[in-house]
Design an enzyme around this catalytic site. Structure first.
Site, PDB file in Angstrom:
ATOM      1  N   GLY A 171     -17.240  -1.716  -2.749  1.00 16.80           N
ATOM      2  CA  GLY A 171     -16.936  -1.752  -4.179  1.00 16.80           C
ATOM      3  C   GLY A 171     -15.636  -1.054  -4.531  1.00 16.80           C
ATOM      4  N   GLY A 172     -14.894  -0.588  -3.507  1.00 10.13           N
ATOM      5  CA  GLY A 172     -13.587   0.031  -3.764  1.00 10.13           C
ATOM      6  C   GLY A 172     -13.623   1.535  -3.596  1.00 10.13           C
TER       7      GLY A 172
ATOM      8  N   PRO B  64     -15.480  -3.631   0.666  1.00 13.96           N
ATOM      9  CA  PRO B  64     -16.897  -3.939   0.935  1.00 13.96           C
ATOM     10  C   PRO B  64     -17.874  -2.999   0.248  1.00 13.96           C
ATOM     11  CG  PRO B  64     -15.828  -2.969   2.871  1.00 13.96           C
ATOM     12  CD  PRO B  64     -14.739  -3.289   1.892  1.00 13.96           C
TER      13      PRO B  64
ATOM     14  N   HIS C  21      -0.550 -12.193   0.279  1.00 10.05           N
ATOM     15  CA  HIS C  21      -1.451 -11.244  -0.390  1.00 10.05           C
ATOM     16  C   HIS C  21      -2.196 -11.850  -1.589  1.00 10.05           C
ATOM     17  CE1 HIS C  21      -1.828  -6.586  -0.779  1.00 10.05           C
ATOM     18  NE2 HIS C  21      -2.951  -7.167  -1.107  1.00 10.05           N
TER      19      HIS C  21
ATOM     20  N   TYR D 141       0.857  -1.189   0.000  1.00 11.88           N
ATOM     21  CA  TYR D 141       0.000   0.000   0.000  1.00 11.88           C
ATOM     22  C   TYR D 141       0.892   1.238   0.000  1.00 11.88           C
ATOM     23  CZ  TYR D 141      -3.867  -3.170   1.024  1.00 11.88           C
ATOM     24  OH  TYR D 141      -4.786  -4.188   0.965  1.00 11.88           O
TER      25      TYR D 141
HETATM   26  N1  LIG Z   1      -6.355  -8.318  -0.091  1.00  6.58           N
HETATM   27  C1  LIG Z   1      -6.512  -7.569  -1.147  1.00  6.58           C
HETATM   28  O1  LIG Z   1      -6.128  -7.949  -2.277  1.00  6.58           O
HETATM   29  C2  LIG Z   1      -7.172  -6.224  -0.991  1.00  6.58           C
HETATM   30  C3  LIG Z   1      -7.566  -5.498  -2.131  1.00  6.58           C
HETATM   31  C4  LIG Z   1      -8.193  -4.261  -1.929  1.00  6.58           C
HETATM   32  C5  LIG Z   1      -8.412  -3.799  -0.631  1.00  6.58           C
HETATM   33  N2  LIG Z   1      -7.974  -4.519   0.456  1.00  6.58           N
HETATM   34  C6  LIG Z   1      -8.200  -4.047   1.838  1.00  6.58           C
HETATM   35  O2  LIG Z   1      -9.561  -3.823   2.035  1.00  6.58           O
HETATM   36  C7  LIG Z   1      -9.763  -2.486   2.487  1.00  6.58           C
HETATM   37  C8  LIG Z   1     -11.096  -1.959   1.994  1.00  6.58           C
HETATM   38  O3  LIG Z   1     -11.129  -1.894   0.591  1.00  6.58           O
HETATM   39  P1  LIG Z   1     -10.994  -0.514  -0.216  1.00  6.58           P
HETATM   40  O4  LIG Z   1     -10.397   0.508   0.653  1.00  6.58           O
HETATM   41  O5  LIG Z   1     -10.364  -0.866  -1.506  1.00  6.58           O
HETATM   42  O6  LIG Z   1     -12.489  -0.141  -0.603  1.00  6.58           O
HETATM   43  P2  LIG Z   1     -13.847   0.143   0.192  1.00  6.58           P
HETATM   44  O7  LIG Z   1     -13.678  -0.194   1.631  1.00  6.58           O
HETATM   45  O8  LIG Z   1     -14.921  -0.526  -0.553  1.00  6.58           O
HETATM   46  O9  LIG Z   1     -13.994   1.709   0.011  1.00  6.58           O
HETATM   47  C9  LIG Z   1     -13.106   2.597   0.608  1.00  6.58           C
HETATM   48  C10 LIG Z   1     -13.664   4.007   0.555  1.00  6.58           C
HETATM   49  O10 LIG Z   1     -14.910   4.049   1.200  1.00  6.58           O
HETATM   50  C11 LIG Z   1     -15.100   5.324   1.749  1.00  6.58           C
HETATM   51  N3  LIG Z   1     -15.904   5.105   2.970  1.00  6.58           N
HETATM   52  C12 LIG Z   1     -15.535   4.429   4.064  1.00  6.58           C
HETATM   53  N4  LIG Z   1     -16.516   4.369   4.964  1.00  6.58           N
HETATM   54  C13 LIG Z   1     -17.550   5.084   4.443  1.00  6.58           C
HETATM   55  C14 LIG Z   1     -18.843   5.418   4.910  1.00  6.58           C
HETATM   56  N5  LIG Z   1     -19.279   4.960   6.088  1.00  6.58           N
HETATM   57  N6  LIG Z   1     -19.629   6.165   4.098  1.00  6.58           N
HETATM   58  C15 LIG Z   1     -19.198   6.599   2.887  1.00  6.58           C
HETATM   59  N7  LIG Z   1     -17.970   6.302   2.385  1.00  6.58           N
HETATM   60  C16 LIG Z   1     -17.158   5.550   3.162  1.00  6.58           C
HETATM   61  C17 LIG Z   1     -13.738   5.859   2.104  1.00  6.58           C
HETATM   62  O11 LIG Z   1     -13.695   7.224   1.787  1.00  6.58           O
HETATM   63  P3  LIG Z   1     -12.634   8.234   2.435  1.00  6.58           P
HETATM   64  O12 LIG Z   1     -11.304   7.774   1.903  1.00  6.58           O
HETATM   65  O13 LIG Z   1     -13.060   9.544   1.911  1.00  6.58           O
HETATM   66  O14 LIG Z   1     -12.689   8.085   3.905  1.00  6.58           O
HETATM   67  C18 LIG Z   1     -12.797   4.992   1.315  1.00  6.58           C
HETATM   68  O15 LIG Z   1     -11.956   5.697   0.431  1.00  6.58           O
HETATM   69  C19 LIG Z   1      -8.552  -1.737   1.940  1.00  6.58           C
HETATM   70  O16 LIG Z   1      -8.368  -0.492   2.558  1.00  6.58           O
HETATM   71  C20 LIG Z   1      -7.480  -2.741   2.196  1.00  6.58           C
HETATM   72  O17 LIG Z   1      -7.090  -2.733   3.551  1.00  6.58           O
HETATM   73  C21 LIG Z   1      -7.383  -5.724   0.259  1.00  6.58           C
END
Ligand SMILES: NC(=O)c1ccc[n+]([C@@H]2O[C@H](COP(=O)([O-])OP(=O)(O)OC[C@H]3O[C@@H](n4cnc5c(N)ncnc54)[C@H](OP(=O)(O)O)[C@@H]3O)[C@@H](O)[C@H]2O)c1
Length: 286
Positions: free
Chosen positions: A211-212, A209, A128, A53
């Protein structure tokens, strides 16, 4: 906040995903640290990160270092916080994600993560993503060695299928405690892995969760039922999404990404949102 289990370790039912704080489009560091501190204030005891990251090639481990710094500067007790990191992905700096599942590389990557996190042993170390050029059992063998050497306390997998979960269990036994796969209203094809985790008692950490990062804000526009249920409860569609995930199984621990105090606070509130059986059915069908 209610707790759930990652092996023998109890953590908050909602974790914090660190990726938006460190990859392309990230905010300034002060806002990210404020988001981590807000998560800790709200009772979050699971933070998900990875050495990959980061944005530029010369800043591997940006997010691990950020989290270690934020924990150090937090006024309260952080001894109950589990920082889960990962190795096996690389970012050359052009926006792409490459893989290296070579056992020697994974062991070296883990050593570097240990230093950045400033701990003697990593509480949860996740492979990963399986590397098609390296036999999966060899990569998992590196986790076995890291466990035996005391460098990591628990092992996890990410982006795996049911066969790989079973194969890794044969190598790691009860030291395999978690699986992190993509799962959201838009992406539900990790259901077989979720069900297998439920059967085996492994924690299931749904990634992206909402959708990214770029799609999170529009969740309610893309899935009207999530917006309707949210309106009925006076909460955000994102909260409904997390409550829907939590209701799927007691092994599910969502790790919503966040880079703002407001968003992680809103997400944490999903812990106390109770959805009816009828609502859950509607959301399942959405
Ligand atoms: N293992 C893997 O291959 C893999 C791949 C992708 C992700 N991940 C992990 O999974 C985590 C979550 O996935 P992600 O970050 O890609 O996507 P996500 O959780 O689907 O979306 C992240 C975005 O959601 C926004 N958000 C968070 N809480 C919210 C709420 N209550 N209301 C409105 N918007 C909200 C945030 O905005 P703000 O930034 O403006 O706060 C953030 O940028 C990552 O951070 C990472 O740790 C793992």
């Amino acid at each position: 906040m209610q707790t759930r289990w990652i092996g023998d370790r109890a953590v908050s039912a909602i974790g914090l995903g660190g990726m938006p704080m460190s990859i392309e489009g990230r905010p300034d560091e002060r806002r990210s640290v404020a988001a981590i501190h807000a998560a800790l204030d709200a009772g979050v005891t699971l933070i998900d990160t990875a050495d990959a990251y980061h944005r530029d090639a010369n800043e591997v481990g940006h997010n691990e270092s950020l989290i270690a710094g934020a924990l150090a500067s937090y006024g309260g007790d952080t001894s109950g916080v589990l920082v889960a990191t990962k190795g096996g992905h690389l970012r050359p700096g052009d926006g792409s994600w490459t893989q290296n599942g070579d056992p020697a590389y994974l062991k070296q990557a883990c050593e570097a993560s240990l230093k950045r996190l400033g701990v003697e042993a990593i509480g949860l170390y996740q492979f990963h993503r399986p590397d098609p050029r390296v036999p999966f059992a060899d990569s998992v063998g590196a986790l076995r060695e890291l466990l035996d050497e005391g460098k990591i306390v628990r092992a996890g997998l990410s982006n795996v299928d049911p066969e790989q979960i079973r194969q890794a269990r044969e190598i790691l036994g009860d030291d395999l405690v978690s699986v992190q796969n993509q799962f959201s209203p838009a992406f539900r094809s990790s259901e077989p892995e979720l069900y297998l985790c439920n059967e085996l008692g492994l924690a299931f950490l749904p990634w992206s969760p909402f959708g990214g990062i770029t799609r999170a804000a529009g969740l309610g526009d893309r899935f009207a039922v999530f917006a309707e249920v949210a309106t009925a409860h006076g909460v955000s569609p994102q909260q409904v999404c997390l409550a829907w995930l939590l209701a799927k199984s007691p092994v599910v621990i969502p790790i919503p990404g966040s880079s703002r105090p407001e968003t992680i606070r809103d997400s944490v509130a999903a812990d106390s949102l109770e959805l009816s059986a009828a609502e859950l059915l509607r959301l399942d069908a959405a």
